[in-house]
Design an enzyme around this catalytic site. Sequence first.
Site, PDB file in Angstrom:
ATOM      1  CG  HIS A 121     -30.847  18.824   4.399  1.00 65.98           C
ATOM      2  ND1 HIS A 121     -31.427  19.519   3.169  1.00 65.98           N
ATOM      3  CD2 HIS A 121     -29.651  18.567   4.524  1.00 65.98           C
ATOM      4  CE1 HIS A 121     -29.887  19.936   2.309  1.00 65.98           C
ATOM      5  NE2 HIS A 121     -29.183  19.104   3.180  1.00 65.98           N
ATOM      6  CD  GLU A 174     -26.717  20.076   7.245  1.00 68.93           C
ATOM      7  OE1 GLU A 174     -27.720  18.740   6.945  1.00 68.93           O
ATOM      8  OE2 GLU A 174     -25.284  20.547   6.562  1.00 68.93           O
ATOM      9  CG  HIS A 175     -27.882  23.978   4.154  1.00 70.16           C
ATOM     10  ND1 HIS A 175     -27.763  23.958   2.871  1.00 70.16           N
ATOM     11  CD2 HIS A 175     -27.671  22.540   4.128  1.00 70.16           C
ATOM     12  CE1 HIS A 175     -26.954  23.226   2.486  1.00 70.16           C
ATOM     13  NE2 HIS A 175     -27.558  21.352   3.153  1.00 70.16           N
ATOM     14  CD  GLU A 205     -27.803  19.418  -0.584  1.00 69.55           C
ATOM     15  OE1 GLU A 205     -28.535  20.677   0.332  1.00 69.55           O
ATOM     16  OE2 GLU A 205     -27.235  18.727   0.426  1.00 69.55           O
TER      17      GLU A 205
END
Lengths: 407, 528
Positions: A47, A50-51, A127
């Site tokens: 993840h 992905e950022h 997040e």
Amino acid sequence: MPLFKATLPNSVRVLTDPVPSVRSVSVGIWCHSGSAHESPGRAGIAHFAEHMVFKGTKSRSAMEIAEAIEGRGGVLNAFTDKLNTCYYVRCLGEDLENAFEILGDIFTACRLDEPDLETERKVILEEIRRSDDEPGDAVHDHHLESLWPDHPLGRPVLGTRSTVGDTSQSDMRGYVARSHTGHKTVVSVAGNADPDHVATLAEKALGSIAAGEPTHDPGPVSGTPGERYLNKDVEQVHFCIGGPGVGVHDPRLHTQMVLDNILGGGMSSRLFQEVREKLGLAYAIGTYSLSYPSGGCMTVYGGTSPETWPQVQEVVDCELARMAAEGPTEDEVARTKRMVSGNMALGLEAMNSRMLRSGRNELTFGREVTIDETLQKFGEVTRDGVHELARTLLDPASRRITAIGPA
Amino acid sequence: MTQSHRSGLAMAIASGSSERRALAGAAEWIAGELKADNVAILLPSPTGGLELRAYHPSSSSIEHLVLGRGVGLVGYVAETGETVSIQHGLSNDPRHVIVPVLDDSGHESAIAAPLRIGGPHAGVLMIRRRKEWPEAPSLEGYVNALADDLSCALSVYRTAFEAGSQSNVAATLAELADTVSGAPYLEEILDQLVQITARRFNYPVVTLRLLDSQREWLVLRATHAPDLSVPREPMIRIGESIAGRVAQLGKTEFVEDVLQSKDYIGHAGAIEHGVRSMVCVPLDVNGRISGVMSCYAGEVRQFPPEEIQAVEALAKQAAVSIEHGRLQARDTLLQEMHHRVKNNLQQVASLVRIELNRRGGKTTQESLSDTLARIEAIAAVHELLSRDDLDHVSLTSVANTLAAAQQQSLLPPGKSVNFHVKGGDVFVDTSRATQVALVINELIQNAVKHGFKVTDSGDVHVSIEAQSEIVGIWVSNNGDKLEPERLKDSLGIQIIEGLARALGGEFSLGEKLGWTVAHLKFPRTGRT
């Protein structure tokens, strides 16, 4: 038209679902690498990566990447789940080449600079904090952690504050080099696109990456029964009550979908009618099932007041026991099969849904699964099949309960 | 209670265009009048409980709530008919229960009064504050007067609505008769029918479905709704859902709340449109059902017998008009059919002549077999024409018919070829349908004959799509590799190219990523 498939020399698979009557096209570049493929110490790196790919490439800044798509009215986005990461663009058919250029650039030439890593680390930690602050979301992660404590599928996609905090630039570069490789990559395109043209654009965008190795999914998963109540200063009790489910390769997959829908799949479902409509005990109540190659689970979720939480548990227990003992009615099965089939057919009118479906099927089954085939599977579901599966899955001895609520 | 109070509440109710909106206006007005944090109006539900019908401040999260009989403070008031006022400590009152969806936490005081609106059970007006309400007991009389006024206004509202419905009937029938007699096309008649019915009876949604030619499905043909983009079930099988049952049994059905009905299948659309009660009536001419009309109210309410009779009268008149329109169209079509049969026979003769002159290496049996398939393609269009919508033919239906026929007749033993036909409803007029059917027939025949000579198994996809006025047909197979040179002189290709030219279109054949793809595109309309 059929789903066209090409395989590039470096093993990248390219799928095109041409729909010439629409003007738009959806393009996804999938990487068969998600949180379930991470080691515990590197949890959340898929993840995080992905950022990072959006933070800039050797030839474009983050702003230039966004503008290149959004400036033409398109959408550029990505998501990471337990098994895959997908970068996708929705745009006009005439902008297909531009979409491939940008997606190819971020996938193959992202910079992964140290300052960007630090900035994005803060974003992801925020997040995670946000997720912790939303018990209605967080309870699902806690539930999977408790149900599958020693299995990679039990770990949250976002990782933990500690693992995200520890991820270094070298970890990130190593991860991207290993995962953005041919055997792990699938391109899926749906909409106004010619298959030959797509294959040419994919070759240009991704032909340079190494073939690498195929991904190996984690081994079989089995559930751990028990209860866990997490204290938090909130008004409601947010809960997950569940147990085992069938995996994605299990022949009873479609039977499980029907069972899931009868129990909690909408306003006419048993739990919604009993818990919300008749007793007014909860605003949100429903079920969902997760199915992976390693196995699956089926879960009842909802939110209620602390005072009514014991009653909700009793009602849910009672409904699950009733389903296991008596099974569904013929009418429920027929109605649910029609509802699920109808929803699926309607959902596939959007190009993005078609792109996601073909990409996921290739990564999961290694082949196209046609709508006809899926509808046939739903057509074969019987009342006795649903009853038998309910008896197997809804055994109270295998139940796991997770709740977040006030002390 | 002063005159101005009465008129304030009456105005709030009268300004609602439906009962639900009237009650919402009343709740808002009462909240302002009594400086309350929260006002709820609950009315008796058919199951004996109390249904929440208005809530202030409004919240989308409590659209559907029915409390069981006797549950909580409101249940107590409904059962006993007593007004209850609680100055403080609401949560400690033994009659109080937590109902999470009602945002029950944090209220300190309440007044709850019964609403007497006829029938054996009372409704309840509940007013709550987040702080203490020392003057609550002295307000009891005032709240009782408000509750009585609210009950009275609601009764008047319902009576007025019923009276309005009755006076509408004659005028509506007259307007419908005028309109349909001047409308030459079936679609126009259907559209006018739903518009007039919705306008005259103040229904937010009216749908009209007609039986298909096989009398198996109800097809949605006209809709009146605030937002036409909200999807509705396009097809309902006879016997299924409410509409399917009405069409099967020929009897009107009333559903008090579609959201609670397990038989109803359009819950998502009903929520989007905010509709609750429904009456579904058959379109019936001398016992022959041609479709159904469904009328929806924006709230849960009864449809009085007079209103249902009025809608049934409308439906009967509409059914007669629809039948009349069909007979007229059929008459015109009969003349057209004679002309078309002559043209088709000439086309058959032409196909036989071409085959005779260009048999090449074919055996007599092969030639006859090919010719037979072509004649069957023409027959398929005739078959659809006799039972479809008279003046246009669905190409997807043509393709499905031809694919099914070819799958049975063309495949030699030992071969396994799956046929897939994809596409929405693309219609062309009957004058072009025969030519398009012949092309689809040739394309499928070619795909099987040339694609699976060597290869034993695979797929043939037929896709039909329309963009604006251009129709595209693709027939693809993943069998043997394309041999363009061999196909160049084939009779099938020559027939396809000739028909493509006649349609004003283009034909191409190529290879794409292991698939042989044949593509025909042509304008949907044109002279042939």
